[in-house]
Design a protein around this motif. Structure first.
Motif, PDB file in Angstrom:
ATOM      1  N   ILE A 217      95.249 134.511  40.545  1.00 12.60           N
ATOM      2  CA  ILE A 217      96.388 135.384  40.844  1.00 12.60           C
ATOM      3  C   ILE A 217      95.907 136.680  41.502  1.00 12.60           C
ATOM      4  O   ILE A 217      96.469 137.156  42.497  1.00 12.60           O
ATOM      5  CB  ILE A 217      97.184 135.702  39.559  1.00 12.60           C
ATOM      6  N   VAL A 218      94.823 137.265  40.927  1.00  9.28           N
ATOM      7  CA  VAL A 218      94.305 138.517  41.475  1.00  9.28           C
ATOM      8  C   VAL A 218      93.875 138.312  42.930  1.00  9.28           C
ATOM      9  O   VAL A 218      94.193 139.124  43.809  1.00  9.28           O
ATOM     10  CB  VAL A 218      93.124 139.027  40.620  1.00  9.28           C
TER      11      VAL A 218
ATOM     12  N   GLY B 229      93.746 133.853  35.958  1.00 11.42           N
ATOM     13  CA  GLY B 229      93.885 135.272  36.279  1.00 11.42           C
ATOM     14  C   GLY B 229      93.185 135.628  37.572  1.00 11.42           C
ATOM     15  O   GLY B 229      93.735 136.354  38.409  1.00 11.42           O
TER      16      GLY B 229
ATOM     17  N   VAL C   7      97.001 138.009  45.203  1.00 13.30           N
ATOM     18  CA  VAL C   7      97.692 139.290  45.410  1.00 13.30           C
ATOM     19  C   VAL C   7      96.863 140.188  46.324  1.00 13.30           C
ATOM     20  O   VAL C   7      97.369 140.732  47.314  1.00 13.30           O
ATOM     21  CB  VAL C   7      97.955 139.986  44.054  1.00 13.30           C
ATOM     22  N   PHE C   8      95.567 140.337  46.011  1.00 13.90           N
ATOM     23  CA  PHE C   8      94.747 141.299  46.738  1.00 13.90           C
ATOM     24  C   PHE C   8      94.434 140.816  48.154  1.00 13.90           C
ATOM     25  O   PHE C   8      94.757 141.488  49.144  1.00 13.90           O
ATOM     26  CB  PHE C   8      93.458 141.574  45.949  1.00 13.90           C
TER      27      PHE C   8
ATOM     28  N   LEU D  25      91.031 132.896  32.221  1.00 16.27           N
ATOM     29  CA  LEU D  25      90.384 133.816  33.160  1.00 16.27           C
ATOM     30  C   LEU D  25      90.428 133.252  34.579  1.00 16.27           C
ATOM     31  O   LEU D  25      90.708 133.988  35.533  1.00 16.27           O
ATOM     32  CB  LEU D  25      88.938 134.067  32.736  1.00 16.27           C
TER      33      LEU D  25
END
Lengths: 228, 131
Positions: free
Chosen positions: B102-103, B99, B106-107, B96
């Motif tokens: 990465i989120v 994750g 990207v955002f 998690l």
């Protein structure tokens, strides 16, 4: 003899002292079950399946993050058309949110019913889960149809393209989840609570709860921050 | 219990989403979900109320909404997905964390870069794009 007894007693006393949280306690005293910590062999299939599906869910969330980024960047690119403030009805979104949250709760209840092997309650609760999910989809489809009728379809502006892709992608996941749910209700009915059925149910509950988490981000960023 | 390796017992490891169902575990499992439901519903209601109110200083509303959303995601992870600090979910928590990294890249990266590109764009460039 007495020396060997004291020697075997000493490590466990020291272990309790060194390890107050009993992190190293697994693998003892429950029939040689695998723990996944290198004691008693590899982890059980249920643990591994759950972990693998968790990885899939995270990759799905990473994909959603790209759609979220596109929406956030294009939120002001309305090309002279209607913006978020003019289009969204927060009442509709609140009802949708309630449906999805209640559906997630019912799904959790179904997993408890399945863990005590109650066929009747598992089926009832899964049916409630599905109906609430379907109500969510109907509300979303109505909203989409109304937007298109108002001339605010996905081709109107970059903002609306991003909006329809992001919310539609979530709706697509919910639809796929409903298909999966219906199939699995039939399978549980026909085959009972076999280990592989329980693993599928575990994966489905993970999927359904993850969709609710994505919806939390979605109603905050798209609807509340847009209309507020 | 020990003969059925698929049944999560008291001492066995738990996959995310698993229940700890023992003899009296049903009540405990239901209680966990009810607590989660109440917390999540409360946070949702707070978000919807805040979005349309003047309770908070205007420019602070998006920040408050983001904080409420992150809190609600935490509630979902703990009470619905049963993520914990225990040794059973170490692997899931680490995955998690990756994750989330990465989120965030990207955002936040997209928003940051595109905002700077917009800010640095001159009027003639904008007009050339619109032609």
């Amino acid at each position: 003899m007495s020396a060997s007894t004291s020697a075997s007693a000493a490590p466990s006393a020291r272990a309790a002292w060194d390890d107050p949280n009993r992190v190293g306690h697994h693998g003892h005293g429950h029939g040689g079950e695998a723990t996944g910590h290198g004691q008693g062999g590899p982890a059980s299939k249920r643990i591994i399946t759950g972990y693998g599906f968790w990885i899939y869910l995270l990759s799905d969330i990473v994909m959603f993050s790209a759609f979220f980024a596109a929406y956030a960047v294009l939120a002001d690119a309305t090309a002279g058309g209607p913006g978020a403030r003019d289009l969204f009805s927060l009442t509709n979104v609140a009802v949708e949110t309630g449906c999805l949250l209640a559906s997630s709760f019912a799904c959790g209840m179904a997993s408890i019913a399945a863990s005590v092997r109650s066929q009747l309650w598992t089926q009832i609760l899964l049916l409630v889960t599905g109906l609430l999910g379907f109500a969510f989809l109907v509300l979303e489809a109505r909203e989409f149809a109304q937007l298109v009728v108002e001339g605010a379809g996905p081709t109107r502006s970059a903002f609306l393209t991003a909006f329809f892709s992001l919310v539609g992608l979530h709706g697509l996941h919910v639809s796929a989840g409903l298909l999966w749910l219906g199939t699995m209700m039939a399978q549980i009915w026909a085959k009972g609570f076999r280990p592989n059925m329980m693993r599928r149910l575990l994966c489905f509950t993970l999927f359904w709860h993850a969709l609710d988490i994505i919806w939390v981000a979605l109603f905050t960023i798209v609807y509340l921050m847009g209309a507020g | 219990m020990a003969s059925d390796p698929e049944t999560p017992g008291e001492n066995l490891d738990l996959a995310p989403g698993d229940e700890r169902i023992g003899g009296s575990g049903v009540a405990r499992g239901v209680r966990g979900y009810v607590i989660g439901l109440v917390l999540a519903a409360g946070l949702t209601a707070a978000s919807f109320y805040l979005a349309g109110s003047r309770l908070v200083w205007g420019p602070g509303i998006p920040v408050a909404l983001i904080v409420l959303a992150i809190a609600q995601m935490g509630v979902h992870l703990v009470f619905f997905l049963h993520l914990s600090t225990g040794p059973d979910s170490t692997n899931n928590v680490l995955a998690l964390a990756f994750g989330v990294l990465i989120v965030a890249l990207v955002f936040v990266g997209s928003v940051w870069i595109m905002a700077h590109l917009n800010a640095n764009m001159t009027m003639t460039q904008v007009m050339r794009m619109q032609r």
